[in-house]
Design a protein around this motif. Structure first.
Motif, PDB file in Angstrom:
ATOM      1  N   GLY A  22       4.687   0.280   8.912  1.00  0.00           N
ATOM      2  CA  GLY A  22       3.285   0.456   8.529  1.00  0.00           C
ATOM      3  C   GLY A  22       2.613   1.563   9.307  1.00  0.00           C
ATOM      4  O   GLY A  22       2.758   1.662  10.517  1.00  0.00           O
ATOM      5  N   ARG A  23       1.861   2.395   8.591  1.00  0.00           N
ATOM      6  CA  ARG A  23       1.180   3.520   9.225  1.00  0.00           C
ATOM      7  C   ARG A  23      -0.264   3.206   9.572  1.00  0.00           C
ATOM      8  O   ARG A  23      -1.009   4.082   9.980  1.00  0.00           O
ATOM      9  CB  ARG A  23       1.222   4.739   8.288  1.00  0.00           C
ATOM     10  N   GLY A  24      -0.659   1.930   9.403  1.00  0.00           N
ATOM     11  CA  GLY A  24      -2.051   1.566   9.682  1.00  0.00           C
ATOM     12  C   GLY A  24      -2.296   1.239  11.138  1.00  0.00           C
ATOM     13  O   GLY A  24      -3.421   1.029  11.548  1.00  0.00           O
ATOM     14  N   ASN A  66      -1.161  -2.536   2.697  1.00  0.00           N
ATOM     15  CA  ASN A  66      -0.581  -1.416   3.437  1.00  0.00           C
ATOM     16  C   ASN A  66      -1.583  -0.288   3.550  1.00  0.00           C
ATOM     17  O   ASN A  66      -2.517  -0.164   2.752  1.00  0.00           O
ATOM     18  CB  ASN A  66       0.686  -0.888   2.753  1.00  0.00           C
ATOM     19  N   ASN A  67      -1.348   0.538   4.516  1.00  0.00           N
ATOM     20  CA  ASN A  67      -2.181   1.701   4.767  1.00  0.00           C
ATOM     21  C   ASN A  67      -1.909   2.794   3.713  1.00  0.00           C
ATOM     22  O   ASN A  67      -0.848   2.826   3.089  1.00  0.00           O
ATOM     23  CB  ASN A  67      -1.853   2.210   6.178  1.00  0.00           C
ATOM     24  N   THR A  91       1.302   4.589   4.342  1.00  0.00           N
ATOM     25  CA  THR A  91       2.474   3.757   4.051  1.00  0.00           C
ATOM     26  C   THR A  91       2.768   3.826   2.550  1.00  0.00           C
ATOM     27  O   THR A  91       3.898   4.083   2.134  1.00  0.00           O
ATOM     28  CB  THR A  91       2.202   2.295   4.473  1.00  0.00           C
ATOM     29  N   GLY A 109     -11.595  -2.558   8.689  1.00  0.00           N
ATOM     30  CA  GLY A 109     -10.237  -2.062   8.493  1.00  0.00           C
ATOM     31  C   GLY A 109      -9.199  -3.107   8.860  1.00  0.00           C
ATOM     32  O   GLY A 109      -8.048  -3.012   8.474  1.00  0.00           O
ATOM     33  N   GLU A 110      -9.620  -4.114   9.619  1.00  0.00           N
ATOM     34  CA  GLU A 110      -8.718  -5.207   9.975  1.00  0.00           C
ATOM     35  C   GLU A 110      -8.457  -5.980   8.694  1.00  0.00           C
ATOM     36  O   GLU A 110      -9.388  -6.299   7.957  1.00  0.00           O
ATOM     37  CB  GLU A 110      -9.379  -6.075  11.055  1.00  0.00           C
ATOM     38  N   GLU A 111      -7.211  -6.328   8.446  1.00  0.00           N
ATOM     39  CA  GLU A 111      -6.864  -6.800   7.106  1.00  0.00           C
ATOM     40  C   GLU A 111      -7.603  -8.046   6.632  1.00  0.00           C
ATOM     41  O   GLU A 111      -7.972  -8.129   5.461  1.00  0.00           O
ATOM     42  CB  GLU A 111      -5.355  -6.973   6.987  1.00  0.00           C
ATOM     43  N   GLY A 120      -7.129  -8.117  16.077  1.00  0.00           N
ATOM     44  CA  GLY A 120      -6.587  -6.918  16.698  1.00  0.00           C
ATOM     45  C   GLY A 120      -7.630  -6.045  17.374  1.00  0.00           C
ATOM     46  O   GLY A 120      -7.303  -5.306  18.301  1.00  0.00           O
ATOM     47  N   LEU A 121      -8.876  -6.119  16.937  1.00  0.00           N
ATOM     48  CA  LEU A 121      -9.882  -5.270  17.590  1.00  0.00           C
ATOM     49  C   LEU A 121     -10.010  -5.660  19.058  1.00  0.00           C
ATOM     50  O   LEU A 121      -9.855  -4.842  19.951  1.00  0.00           O
ATOM     51  CB  LEU A 121     -11.233  -5.380  16.870  1.00  0.00           C
ATOM     52  N   GLU A 144     -10.101   3.519   7.272  1.00  0.00           N
ATOM     53  CA  GLU A 144     -10.065   4.581   8.292  1.00  0.00           C
ATOM     54  C   GLU A 144     -11.329   4.678   9.149  1.00  0.00           C
ATOM     55  O   GLU A 144     -12.102   5.624   9.023  1.00  0.00           O
ATOM     56  CB  GLU A 144      -9.793   5.938   7.631  1.00  0.00           C
ATOM     57  N   GLY A 145     -11.454   3.696  10.034  1.00  0.00           N
ATOM     58  CA  GLY A 145     -12.661   3.650  10.858  1.00  0.00           C
ATOM     59  C   GLY A 145     -12.584   4.391  12.169  1.00  0.00           C
ATOM     60  O   GLY A 145     -13.590   4.530  12.855  1.00  0.00           O
ATOM     61  N   ASN A 193      -5.253   0.023   2.211  1.00  0.00           N
ATOM     62  CA  ASN A 193      -6.276   0.075   3.245  1.00  0.00           C
ATOM     63  C   ASN A 193      -6.657   1.531   3.530  1.00  0.00           C
ATOM     64  O   ASN A 193      -5.912   2.273   4.153  1.00  0.00           O
ATOM     65  CB  ASN A 193      -5.737  -0.613   4.504  1.00  0.00           C
ATOM     66  N   LYS A 227       7.591  -6.885   5.014  1.00  0.00           N
ATOM     67  CA  LYS A 227       6.307  -7.374   4.495  1.00  0.00           C
ATOM     68  C   LYS A 227       6.377  -7.566   2.986  1.00  0.00           C
ATOM     69  O   LYS A 227       5.932  -8.582   2.454  1.00  0.00           O
ATOM     70  CB  LYS A 227       5.187  -6.386   4.854  1.00  0.00           C
TER      71      LYS A 227
HETATM   72  C1  LIG Z   1     -10.040  -3.373  14.277  1.00  0.00           C
HETATM   73  C2  LIG Z   1      -8.954  -2.960  13.352  1.00  0.00           C
HETATM   74  C3  LIG Z   1      -9.161  -1.901  12.494  1.00  0.00           C
HETATM   75  C4  LIG Z   1      -8.179  -1.500  11.609  1.00  0.00           C
HETATM   76  N1  LIG Z   1      -8.426  -0.448  10.797  1.00  0.00           N
HETATM   77  C5  LIG Z   1      -7.466  -0.052   9.937  1.00  0.00           C
HETATM   78  C6  LIG Z   1      -7.697   1.052   9.081  1.00  0.00           C
HETATM   79  O1  LIG Z   1      -8.749   1.678   9.111  1.00  0.00           O
HETATM   80  N2  LIG Z   1      -6.718   1.411   8.215  1.00  0.00           N
HETATM   81  C7  LIG Z   1      -5.525   0.730   8.172  1.00  0.00           C
HETATM   82  O2  LIG Z   1      -4.682   1.066   7.358  1.00  0.00           O
HETATM   83  N3  LIG Z   1      -5.278  -0.306   8.978  1.00  0.00           N
HETATM   84  C8  LIG Z   1      -6.209  -0.719   9.853  1.00  0.00           C
HETATM   85  N4  LIG Z   1      -5.958  -1.789  10.658  1.00  0.00           N
HETATM   86  C9  LIG Z   1      -4.661  -2.482  10.521  1.00  0.00           C
HETATM   87  C10 LIG Z   1      -4.710  -3.496   9.381  1.00  0.00           C
HETATM   88  O3  LIG Z   1      -5.199  -4.727   9.872  1.00  0.00           O
HETATM   89  C11 LIG Z   1      -3.341  -3.730   8.778  1.00  0.00           C
HETATM   90  O4  LIG Z   1      -2.471  -4.065   9.804  1.00  0.00           O
HETATM   91  C12 LIG Z   1      -2.768  -2.559   8.043  1.00  0.00           C
HETATM   92  O5  LIG Z   1      -3.655  -2.126   7.045  1.00  0.00           O
HETATM   93  C13 LIG Z   1      -1.453  -2.935   7.427  1.00  0.00           C
HETATM   94  O6  LIG Z   1      -0.877  -1.837   6.781  1.00  0.00           O
HETATM   95  P1  LIG Z   1       0.477  -1.157   7.281  1.00  0.00           P
HETATM   96  O7  LIG Z   1       1.498  -2.257   7.473  1.00  0.00           O
HETATM   97  O8  LIG Z   1       0.835  -0.239   6.198  1.00  0.00           O
HETATM   98  O9  LIG Z   1       0.181  -0.477   8.553  1.00  0.00           O
HETATM   99  C14 LIG Z   1      -6.934  -2.193  11.568  1.00  0.00           C
HETATM  100  C15 LIG Z   1      -6.726  -3.258  12.432  1.00  0.00           C
HETATM  101  C16 LIG Z   1      -7.714  -3.640  13.327  1.00  0.00           C
HETATM  102  C17 LIG Z   1      -7.449  -4.777  14.225  1.00  0.00           C
END
Ligand SMILES: Cc1cc2nc3c(=O)[nH]c(=O)nc-3n(C[C@H](O)[C@H](O)[C@H](O)COP(=O)(O)O)c2cc1C
Ligand code: SF4
Ligand code: FES
Lengths: 227, 617
Positions: B186-188, B341-342, B345, B305-307, B522-523, B217-218, B214, B197
């Motif tokens: 995952g690229r998120g 997914n991001n 991804t 952005g947290e899922e 996660g934050l 992108e914060g 997702n 997943k």
């Molecule tokens: C506070 C917080 C902010 C997040 N912001 C993003 C975001 O902006 N974009 C993103 O893709 N994932 C973000 N994530 C991660 C997502 O919760 C999630 O893990 C992700 O979208 C999964 O996609 P991936 O497996 O392709 O990485 C964030 C997680 C946290 C805890």
């Protein structure tokens, strides 16, 4: 039934229960602040954390929401659990130094002075009042607004809420006594929400009742006649 | 346009699009990304259209407004094919010359060429610019080749070929196997294995399932996802349809932050076109598989952005995280299995299917495959989007691609992983960029934010900046994050004000550990990283602030004083006239002095002094 190990003891719990429920069922005490058995768990205070032991190592989880599954191994009072709770209570004490529940918890843990000061609030944002109002009363008269350190509980638009029925469930459920109720002879006020009710005297028994807001249906039922 | 009903029809369309193309034809690609538009590329585009028409060159030249090729700092960017001439900082009044000289004879306009800051030499071709030379654009590659609002541009370059292959030749299991074997992660941020997943989502019980992209992108300053959605939205859609097929979902959502209007617009156009072409909707390419996508605009909070917060927001509730498990793949949107997914991804998926898992897994390190896009900012010569293979070292990225640190300053540290990433110091510059190495060093891959600092950066102040951001973005639901990050900010603030106390470093470390271990999402779990990593690598900077009440980098205002050097000052009076606090006195041609009680430490005097007579201590 589910079988899990809590503090080295094999215990049984109903399927679908949480680790907290399983522990309490078996007389193992875990402190909580934002949990109430009649309400949906919130997992906000983090006082109920326990150590989950897995082959990959240990981690802290909130027992009030973590599902009690077969074969789980948890410790409710290990070193890392105690350290975590201490920090949580110290932080709460820093933000709400006058709240009695917090003072008591701090005293129990031997915390005297928090190392920072984070204000002087009487609300710890456990969210119990909001959930009680929503889930039990169904009035949704108050809600959590803003985020982060600015988070607070408010009636909508910060004015006395029309939805409030003056039932005082929030007053009962609040662990810090932050929601003050004033019942004088002919009026009731829930000051925190700026809700004021006029109480009327019953012409028959002489007792006071809240009207007309508290019993709009009754009023309708009986027309404009006074009871 | 008639709907494409079979893989063969898609091939036919691609063939005819290819035949129409003349490799010798002049093509101008002008960047239409948010960055270049802000610098005026819209009006450059209009001027080009007018001029080309006026010169009657319409049938010799193709003009295309494309997505972002990454070098935003130098925008508006223009690339002219077939030579690959690279112009930067293009303005409207230069358009006539570009049309009459470059477009007709290929003659280059000197003033628009890029100058390499390290050699001072002019470079004419995009492929020879050091910034681009060392990159490996996989996801960003198409950005400058297509008009993102044209589905045929994408199809002409092989777009939707992977989808066609999946639907006509592969079972869902085979698709998941391919993604698993490619070892895509995952690229998120967290780097969870994507194939795994997908398998969990596929195997979760239930008939209704969803996929989510997702695009929240914060991270402040990061815009990788924006660049992809703006520049190549079909790639992301194609990935999502393939993912939907693999996990058994027929509906997808893209959650885009509301601050990205252009990305949302291009995506909406792409969705409409894909529906028209039959690449979204019922019975895609005659396979019997149905899939459609909707856009949801985000509320703009970092935590969304947290899922789990993201899903709450899509469902119309307050964007607050909830505890996991259950994970979204088990119980997500409206309680149904949901694969999130991001953007990047999803964007990698068609590339893997097209080239095969083996090809993809060649790129990168053992545990981290493919490429990674960073948004590089701070004290570095070349700022912008950079895509490099996983395993590239930080040194290569910062010095070869990024061109090093400006003004001959010394590199100090690089903050990787966004506001809750960590700082890596120069001792570790040779670390390869992969998920595990970065985590080991106390940073994290994150979604791609990268801030470079130099010797003039105070690491305590830097950590304080990020802590201020995260405590403000905390949703406030759980105590360790709401109060813990606030406590960390308070302590950092008092340290930078010279009021730090003995024990503060220990307290910060303890707070950091507890917040990390006990926060709900996660934050909070990552919020202490900037502080913990600077405590780890720069303890002496903290100590200097706390014990000696001094800021070694001369940044923290309460800890510094400005003086005028007796020897060097010649009494020109420049500083005296500039000082907004009227703190400087002195007769003409005589030494000037700063009244420390009046000085507000703005540093203006130092900036204007031509003789370097103002010193900071
Ligand atoms: C506070 C917080 C902010 C997040 N912001 C993003 C975001 O902006 N974009 C993103 O893709 N994932 C973000 N994530 C991660 C997502 O919760 C999630 O893990 C992700 O979208 C999964 O996609 P991936 O497996 O392709 O990485 C964030 C997680 C946290 C805890
Ligand atoms: S860790 Fe922070 S953002 Fe996450 S739930 Fe707790 S307070 Fe909210
Ligand atoms: S009781 Fe579990 S977090 Fe509050």
């Amino acid at each position: 039934m589910t079988t899990l190990t809590i503090d080295g003891r094999q215990v049984e719990a109903l399927r679908g229960s949480t680790v907290l429920e399983a522990a309490r069922e078996n007389h193992i005490e875990i402190p909580t602040l934002c949990y109430h058995e009649a309400l949906e768990p919130y997992a906000g205070c983090r006082l109920c954390v326990v150590e989950l032991v897995t082959p990959k190592g240990s981690q802290l989880v909130a027992s009030c929401v973590y599902a009690a599954e077969d074969g789980l191994v948890v410790k409710t009072n290990s070193g890392i659990v105690q350290e975590s709770r201490r920090m949580t209570v110290e932080l709460l004490l820093a933000a709400a130094p006058k709240a009695k529940v917090i003072q008591d918890l701090a005293a129990e843990m031997g915390i005297e002075e928090p190392r920072v000061s984070l204000g002087d609030s009487d609300c710890i944002l456990c969210g119990l009042c909001v959930r009680a109002c929503k889930e039990i009363v169904g009035a949704n008269a108050i809600s959590l607004v803003n985020r982060g350190f600015a988070k607070e509980v408010k009636p909508p638009f910060e004015i006395g809420s029309n939805a409030c029925t003056g039932c005082t469930t929030c007053v009962l459920v609040c662990p810090t006594g932050a929601i003050k109720l004033e019942d004088v002879l002919d009026s009731r006020s829930v000051h925190r929400w700026e809700s004021d009710f006029e109480a009327r005297e019953c012409k028959i028994c002489g007792d006071h009742y809240l009207a007309p807001e508290f019993a709009p249906d009754l009023k309708e039922l009986l027309g404009e006649e006074e009871v | 346009m008639k709907t494409i009903r079979t893989p063969a029809e898609l091939e036919e369309l691609r063939g005819s699009l290819a035949r129409e193309q003349d490799p010798a034809r002049r093509v101008i690609s002008l960047c239409g990304g948010t960055g270049c538009r802000a610098l005026g590329s819209d009006s450059v585009f209009e001027a080009l259209v007018e001029r080309i028409e006026a010169e009657n060159m319409g049938n010799q030249v193709t003009l295309r407004m494309t997505g972002c090729p990454g070098f935003c700092e130098k925008g508006p960017l223009m690339v002219i094919q077939p030579e690959g001439i690279f112009y930067h900082g293009v303005k409207v009044d230069e358009v006539p010359e570009i049309v009459t000289r470059t477009l007709t004879t290929g003659e280059m306009i000197d003033s628009l060429l890029y100058v390499d800051p390290s050699t001072g030499e002019k470079i004419a071709y995009e492929r020879e610019i050091p910034f681009y030379k060392k990159q490996r654009p996989l996801l960003l590659e198409m950005n400058e080749k297509i008009d993102p609002t044209s589905i045929t541009d994408y199809i002409a370059l092989g777009g939707y070929g992977s989808l066609s292959k999946v639907l006509s030749q592969m079972t869902a299991e085979e698709v998941i196997d391919e993604v698993t074997e490619a070892k895509l992660r995952g690229r998120g941020g967290a780097g969870f294995p994507t194939g795994l997943k997908w398998r969990i989502s596929r195997e979760a019980p239930g008939d209704t399932k969803y996929v989510v992209c997702n695009a929240d992108e914060g991270d402040p300053g990061a815009f990788m996802d924006r660049a992809i959605l703006e520049g190549n939205p079909h790639r992301v859609l194609e990935g999502m349809v393939i993912g939907g097929y693999a996990i058994g979902a027929d509906e997808g959502f893209v959650y885009v932050r509301a601050e990205y209007p252009l990305a949302a617009k291009h995506l909406a156009i792409a969705i409409t076109q894909a529906r028209e072409y039959g690449l979204l909707g019922k019975d895609i390419l005659g396979s019997g598989f149905d899939f459609d996508v909707q856009i949801r605009l985000g509320a703009g909070a970092f935590v969304c952005g947290e899922e789990t917060a993201l899903m709450a927001s899509i469902e119309g509730r307050t964007g607050e995280p909830r505890p996991r498990p259950p994970y979204p793949s088990q119980s997500g949107l409206w309680g149904k299995p949901t694969n999130i997914n991001n953007v990047k991804t999803w964007g990698n998926v068609p590339i893997i299917i097209e080239n095969g898992a083996d090809w993809y897994a060649e790129l990168g390190t053992e545990g981290s495959k493919g490429t990674k896009i960073f948004s590089v900012v701070g004290k570095i010569n070349n700022t912008g989007l950079v895509e490099v293979p996983m395993g590239t070292t930080l040194r290569q990225l910062i010095f070869d691609v990024g061109g090093g640190i400006p003004n001959d300053k010394e590199f100090k540290a690089v903050q990787i992983g966004g506001p809750s990433g960590g700082c890596i110091p120069k001792e570790h510059l040779d670390t390869p960029i992969d998920y595990e190495s970065l985590t080991e060093l106390g940073a994290m891959m994150g979604s791609g934010g990268m801030v470079v600092t130099d010797e003039d950066t105070c690491m305590v102040d830097f950590a304080r900046f990020f802590m201020n951001f995260v405590q403000d973005e905390s949703c406030g639901k759980c105590v360790p994050c709401r109060l813990g990050t606030r406590a960390m900010l308070e302590v950092l603030t008092r340290i930078t004000e010279g009021k730090g106390q003995e024990g503060d470093m220990k307290y910060l470390a303890e707070l950091g550990q507890q917040i990390r271990a006990s926060s709900l999402c996660g934050l909070g779990q990552t919020a202490p990283n900037p502080v913990l990593s600077t405590l780890r690598y720069f303890p002496d900077e903290y100590e200097a602030h706390i014990r000696d009440k001094s800021c070694p980098a001369h940044v923290c205002r309460p800890l510094i004083q400005y003086f005028i050097d007796v020897e060097t000052c010649n009494g020109c009076g420049r500083c005296l006239r500039t000082c907004p606090a009227e703190a400087i006195s002195g007769a003409k041609k005589e030494r000037h002095v700063i009244d420390q009680d009046l000085c507000i430490k703005c540093g203006s005097c130092q900036e204007v002094c031509r003789f370097d007579a103002v010193i900071v201590e």
